[in-house]
Design a protein around this motif. Structure first.
Motif, PDB file in Angstrom:
ATOM      1  N   SER A 100      -2.920  -1.666   2.647  1.00 39.60           N
ATOM      2  CA  SER A 100      -3.121  -3.024   2.162  1.00 39.60           C
ATOM      3  C   SER A 100      -2.391  -3.242   0.849  1.00 39.60           C
ATOM      4  CB  SER A 100      -4.614  -3.302   2.006  1.00 39.60           C
ATOM      5  OG  SER A 100      -4.833  -4.585   1.460  1.00 39.60           O
ATOM      6  N   GLN A 101      -2.466  -2.245  -0.030  1.00 44.78           N
ATOM      7  CA  GLN A 101      -1.766  -2.369  -1.332  1.00 44.78           C
ATOM      8  C   GLN A 101      -0.266  -2.397  -1.147  1.00 44.78           C
ATOM      9  OE1 GLN A 101      -3.444   0.928  -3.499  1.00 44.78           O
ATOM     10  NE2 GLN A 101      -5.118  -0.302  -4.330  1.00 44.78           N
ATOM     11  N   LYS A 102       0.253  -1.633  -0.203  1.00 51.40           N
ATOM     12  CA  LYS A 102       1.699  -1.621   0.065  1.00 51.40           C
ATOM     13  C   LYS A 102       2.155  -2.984   0.592  1.00 51.40           C
ATOM     14  CE  LYS A 102       2.396   3.289   0.932  1.00 51.40           C
ATOM     15  NZ  LYS A 102       2.717   4.306   1.932  1.00 51.40           N
ATOM     16  N   GLN A 103       1.309  -3.583   1.438  1.00 55.21           N
ATOM     17  CA  GLN A 103       1.662  -4.896   2.005  1.00 55.21           C
ATOM     18  C   GLN A 103       1.645  -5.975   0.930  1.00 55.21           C
ATOM     19  OE1 GLN A 103      -0.921  -5.599   5.317  1.00 55.21           O
ATOM     20  NE2 GLN A 103       0.052  -4.045   6.611  1.00 55.21           N
TER      21      GLN A 103
END
Length: 105
Positions: A100-103
C-alpha cells in the motif's frame, strides 16, 4: 509467554517421566536378576516379594507422568500452532501495508 511456559512445563514433565521410567526399569531389573531357587531362604523370598510390591506404585508414577507429559506436549503444540498462525497473519498484514505504501509513492 504462554508458549514459553508451555514449553517449560513440557520439558519438566518429560524429565519427570524419564526419571520415573528409569526407577520402574531399575525395580524390574532387580526382580529379573534375582536367582531364586526352591532352596532359597525365607528372607530371600521376602526380599523378592518386597521388591515386587514396589513395582506397581512405580508403574503408576510412570503412567501418571506420561499422561502429564502428553498433556503438556499437546498444549505446547496447540500454542505453537496459534503462534505460527498469528505470525503468518502479521507477515501478511506487513506485506499489505508495504504494498500500500509503495502504491501511494
Amino acid at each position: 509467554l504462554a508458549l514459553a511456559m508451555a514449553t517449560k512445563n513440557h520439558e519438566a514433565s518429560s524429565a519427570d517421566w524419564h526419571k520415573y521410567r528409569a526407577g520402574f526399569q531399575k525395580i524390574k531389573q532387580e526382580i529379573q536378576q534375582e536367582q531364586i531357587t526352591y532352596k532359597a531362604s525365607k528372607e530371600d523370598f521376602e526380599k523378592l516379594v518386597a521388591t515386587a510390591k514396589r513395582l506397581h506404585p512405580a508403574a503408576v508414577k510412570v503412567k501418571d507422568a506420561e499422561k502429564d507429559k502428553n498433556m503438556h506436549r499437546d498444549r505446547e503444540n496447540n500454542l505453537q500452532a496459534k503462534y505460527n498462525l498469528a505470525a503468518a497473519e502479521a507477515n501478511t498484514a506487513d506485506e499489505l501495508v508495504a504494498d500500500s505504501q509503495k502504491q501511494e509513492e
